[in-house]
Design a protein around this motif. Structure first.
Motif, short mmCIF file in Angstrom:
data_model
loop_
_atom_site.label_atom_id
_atom_site.label_comp_id
_atom_site.label_asym_id
_atom_site.label_seq_id
_atom_site.Cartn_x
_atom_site.Cartn_y
_atom_site.Cartn_z
N VAL A 1 38.56 -19.11 6.82
CA VAL A 1 37.40 -18.22 6.91
C VAL A 1 36.40 -18.73 7.95
N ASP A 2 36.09 -20.01 7.90
CA ASP A 2 35.05 -20.53 8.78
C ASP A 2 35.38 -20.36 10.26
N SER A 3 36.61 -20.70 10.63
CA SER A 3 36.94 -20.58 12.05
C SER A 3 37.05 -19.12 12.47
N ALA A 4 37.46 -18.26 11.54
CA ALA A 4 37.52 -16.83 11.85
C ALA A 4 36.11 -16.31 12.14
N VAL A 5 35.18 -16.68 11.28
CA VAL A 5 33.80 -16.22 11.45
C VAL A 5 33.20 -16.79 12.73
N ALA A 6 33.48 -18.06 12.99
CA ALA A 6 32.94 -18.67 14.20
C ALA A 6 33.48 -17.97 15.44
N ALA A 7 34.78 -17.70 15.46
CA ALA A 7 35.39 -17.07 16.63
C ALA A 7 34.84 -15.66 16.84
N ALA A 8 34.72 -14.90 15.76
CA ALA A 8 34.26 -13.52 15.89
C ALA A 8 32.78 -13.46 16.25
N THR A 9 31.99 -14.38 15.71
CA THR A 9 30.56 -14.36 15.99
C THR A 9 30.28 -14.75 17.44
N ALA A 10 31.07 -15.70 17.95
CA ALA A 10 30.82 -16.20 19.31
C ALA A 10 31.12 -15.14 20.37
N ASN A 11 31.96 -14.20 20.04
CA ASN A 11 32.37 -13.21 21.03
C ASN A 11 31.80 -11.83 20.68
N PRO A 12 30.85 -11.34 21.46
CA PRO A 12 30.22 -10.06 21.11
C PRO A 12 31.21 -8.91 21.12
N ARG A 13 32.37 -9.09 21.75
CA ARG A 13 33.37 -8.01 21.79
C ARG A 13 34.52 -8.24 20.80
N ALA A 14 34.29 -9.14 19.84
CA ALA A 14 35.35 -9.40 18.87
C ALA A 14 35.24 -8.45 17.68
N ALA A 15 36.36 -8.19 17.06
CA ALA A 15 36.38 -7.42 15.81
C ALA A 15 37.45 -8.01 14.91
N TYR A 16 37.29 -7.80 13.62
CA TYR A 16 38.31 -8.24 12.69
C TYR A 16 39.41 -7.19 12.59
N LEU A 17 40.61 -7.68 12.29
CA LEU A 17 41.73 -6.77 12.07
C LEU A 17 42.20 -6.92 10.64
N GLY A 18 42.10 -5.83 9.86
CA GLY A 18 42.68 -5.81 8.52
C GLY A 18 44.05 -5.16 8.61
N GLY A 19 44.25 -4.08 7.86
CA GLY A 19 45.52 -3.36 7.94
C GLY A 19 45.69 -2.62 9.25
N GLY A 20 44.59 -2.42 9.95
CA GLY A 20 44.64 -1.77 11.26
C GLY A 20 44.66 -0.25 11.22
N THR A 21 44.68 0.33 10.04
CA THR A 21 44.89 1.78 9.97
C THR A 21 43.69 2.59 10.48
N ASN A 22 42.56 1.96 10.63
CA ASN A 22 41.41 2.67 11.22
C ASN A 22 41.09 2.12 12.61
N VAL A 23 41.04 0.81 12.74
CA VAL A 23 40.60 0.26 14.01
C VAL A 23 41.65 0.48 15.11
N VAL A 24 42.93 0.43 14.77
CA VAL A 24 43.96 0.65 15.80
C VAL A 24 43.89 2.11 16.28
N ASP A 25 43.69 3.01 15.34
CA ASP A 25 43.53 4.42 15.68
C ASP A 25 42.36 4.58 16.66
N HIS A 26 41.26 3.94 16.36
CA HIS A 26 40.07 4.06 17.21
C HIS A 26 40.27 3.42 18.58
N MET A 27 41.06 2.36 18.63
CA MET A 27 41.36 1.75 19.93
C MET A 27 42.22 2.69 20.76
N LYS A 28 43.15 3.37 20.11
CA LYS A 28 43.98 4.35 20.83
C LYS A 28 43.14 5.50 21.35
#
Ligand SMILES: Cc1cc2nc3c(=O)[nH]c(=O)nc-3n(C[C@H](O)[C@H](O)[C@H](O)COP(=O)(O)OP(=O)(O)OC[C@H]3O[C@@H](n4cnc5c(N)ncnc54)[C@H](O)[C@@H]3O)c2cc1C
Ligand code: SF4
Ligand code: FES
Ligand code: FES
Lengths: 352, 204
Positions: free
Chosen positions: A12-39
């Protein structure tokens, strides 16, 4: 689709650190919404931090009776969980009313909460939309609004939140546990999603880089009963026009007839000891119907009161060109859900 | 940005170097030549791309391949050998459960996954009382089959026969040797499947 860096989170900690440090980062869960939006070009993260491998996939009972649902528990597993089905049927029903079997096997608890509106203008990058592109205008205001909000909307956005699960969680007084670089915080679900106001681009109160780690459900009183009803354009596999989640606790008056004799009088109507009511499909967030709840507490559990409570809640509704039908539909659905819950509970009490 | 991805597809280990933005569906079809899962909508809406992913049905068009490194995938193609069809496949043939066939591989994978879900006692939106009070398990009525298969669209509208096919397959999977395959009248329950089968492994 814009290329991106893929990172598999190990803790958890390194995930949060990596995502927070990069303003263009996002988390990926199942992808069923975010992948659609990326497409679709709605979003273009430069880095995806995949959290599905984190040990957040458990449903645990806490010593004080609360239930803790990990952020990566799949929607299908949550809906089928025996404890959820027995104690929180409203939640299981809401999940099973959403998406499809093969999508629920992928979709996660955290991702479901953070799924974005299905407003067609939001999803179409060629049309102005304040949520997608702040300041560009809202195409829905002058457009097709069958699926849009009747409560809590603003002049900048009239979209609705699409989640079924979140509506049930709102009625259950769920708490979202999130963690960020500044530590952990617990946010009541009813405060987690926002009304659009002047900032429709912000769906929730989460800060960039904050990770949902769990959702906690308080224990319900033993006699409380709950259910979810979804009204939609098709019998299955469609987003809600209107939905209602309710948790109802009644006080059933004693039958004063002596044993063996004819019951002296039939017992009077039950009293509403407590009620929690949330609406989906009508607002930018799961809509907790506090005014209706307040009206109903302590009153007799009869249809007339249910109707008046619903009307009280919907008094502030503001309709658009195509969605005035949602007002009577919300009222009727509230009445139907409460009537059914009352009948079910009264029936059960009589068997005791 | 590229990554090497290894999958176990229909019992065979397959690797490819893909861009991170490559979906599982595109990896299967375009890089590995596995054309059984179909691209219908590419937005999670039609179910044509459904496979069994680590034994559970899943759409593949909204999944990035890199996120499924090491996964075991069974497509409709991998469910059977020629002459030795999976009971669900045989049922689709027996009942004419397709017209053009484009949605069929997704329908079949979805049906196989769905029968296992039901056998495991997982409720659906139409299961009475969430299946809590009924110890006899899920009865796959036509209403159950329709609800559980609603994520698979068929543009030819072969739905009536798809339901019949799944009713037949569910009957065949049911405990007891009640003769299946009689495509009984529309209201009859299909029976209760029992033992789930693990299709996640190889069949080669
Ligand atoms: C065809 C179709 C029909 C659907 N019908 C319905 C329906 O009827 N009812 C309904 O409710 N839903 C429906 N859905 C939506 C579905 O429920 C969501 O897509 C799903 O729940 C999202 O979960 P996910 O894990 O795939 O999220 P993802 O797509 O992985 O993520 C969604 C968002 O959440 C963020 N995120 C994910 N996990 C976390 C975390 N732990 N912490 C912080 N951020 C996180 C991601 O960065 C992203 O912004 C439908 C979807 C499709 C494609
Ligand atoms: S309603 Fe909201 S999401 Fe839809 S177009 Fe207007 S601003 Fe965008
Ligand atoms: S192609 Fe994946 S659901 Fe349509
Ligand atoms: S058989 Fe043609 S789409 Fe289903």
């Amino acid at each position: 689709m814009i290329p991106f860096d893929y990172r598999r989170a190990i803790d958890v900690d390194s995930a949060v650190a990596a995502a927070t440090a990069n303003p263009r980062a996002a988390y990926l869960g199942g992808g069923t919404n975010v992948v659609d939006h990326m497409k679709l070009g709605i979003t273009g993260p430069g880095m995806l931090v995949d959290i599905t491998g984190l040990p957040l996939d458990e449903i645990k009972e806490l010593p004080d009776g609360r239930l803790r649902i990990g952020a990566t528990v799949r929607n299908s597993d949550l809906a089928a969980d025996p404890l959820i089905r027995r104690r929180y049927p409203v939640l299981s029903q809401a999940l099973l009313a959403g998406a499809s079997g093969q999508l629920r096997n992928l979709a996660t608890t955290g991702g479901n909460l953070l799924q974005r509106t299905r407003c067609v203008y939001f999803q179409n990058v060629t049309t102005p939309c304040n949520k997608r592109e702040p300041g560009s205008g809202c195409s829905a205001l002058e457009g097709y609004t069958r699926y849009h909000a009747i409560l809590g909307a603003s002049a900048d956005c009239v979209a609705v939140h699409p989640s079924d699960m979140a509506v049930a969680m709102a009625a259950l007084d769920a708490v979202v546990v999130v963690t960020g670089v500044h530590g952990e915080r617990s946010i009541p679900l009813r405060d987690f999603h926002r009304l659009p106001g002047r900032e429709p681009e912000r769906d929730t109160v989460l800060d960039h880089g904050e990770l949902i780690i769990a959702v906690e459900l308080p224990a319900l009183p033993a006699r409380a009963r709950s259910s979810y009803r979804k009204v939609r354009d098709r019998a299955s596999y469609a987003f809600a026009l209107v939905s209602v989640a309710a948790v109802l606790e009644l006080e059933i008056p004693e039958n004063r007839g002596t044993v063996g004799a004819h019951p002296a009088q039939p017992p009077g109507p039950a009293l509403i000891k407590d009620i929690r009511l949330a609406l989906g499909g009508v607002a930018h967030k799961p809509w907790r119907a506090s005014r209706a709840e307040e009206f109903l507490r302590g009153k007799e559990a009869v249809e007339e009161n249910f109707r008046r409570a619903a009307e009280e809640e919907l008094d502030s509704a503001a309709t658009l060109r195509d969605n005035a039908f949602k007002v009577p539909m919300s009222r009727n659905t509230i009445v139907a859900v409460l009537r059914d819950l009352t009948a079910a509970q009264a029936g059960k009490e009589q068997q005791r | 940005m590229e990554a090497n991805v290894t999958l176990h597809v229909d019992g065979e280990e397959r690797s490819a170097v893909v861009e991170t933005r490559t979906t599982l569906l595109d990896l299967l079809r375009d890089k590995l030549g596995v054309s059984s899962p179909k691209k219908g909508c590419d937005h999670g809406q039609c179910g044509a791309c459904t496979v069994l992913l680590n034994g559970r049905r899943a759409t593949t068009c909204l999944a990035f391949a890199v996120a499924h490194e090491g996964a075991s995938i069974t497509t409709a193609d991998g469910l059977a050998d020629v002459g030795d069809l999976h009971p669900v496949q045989q049922a689709f043939l027996d009942q004419d459960g397709f017209q053009c066939g484009y949605c069929t591989p997704g329908q079949i994978c979805s049906a196989v996954g769905m029968l296992d879900e039901a056998a495991a006692g997982q409720p659906s939106h139409v299961t009475p009382n969430g299946g809590v009070s009924d110890p006899t398990g899920i009865k796959l009525t036509d209403a159950e089959i329709r609800e559980r298969m609603s994520g698979n669209l068929c543009r030819c509208g072969a739905y009536v026969n798809i339901v019949a096919a799944i009713r037949q397959a569910a009957g065949a999977q049911a405990a007891g040797a009640q003769a299946a395959g009689t495509a009984a009248d529309d209201t009859q329950a299909a029976g209760t499947p029992t033992a789930g089968t693990d299709y996640s492994g190889d069949r080669s």
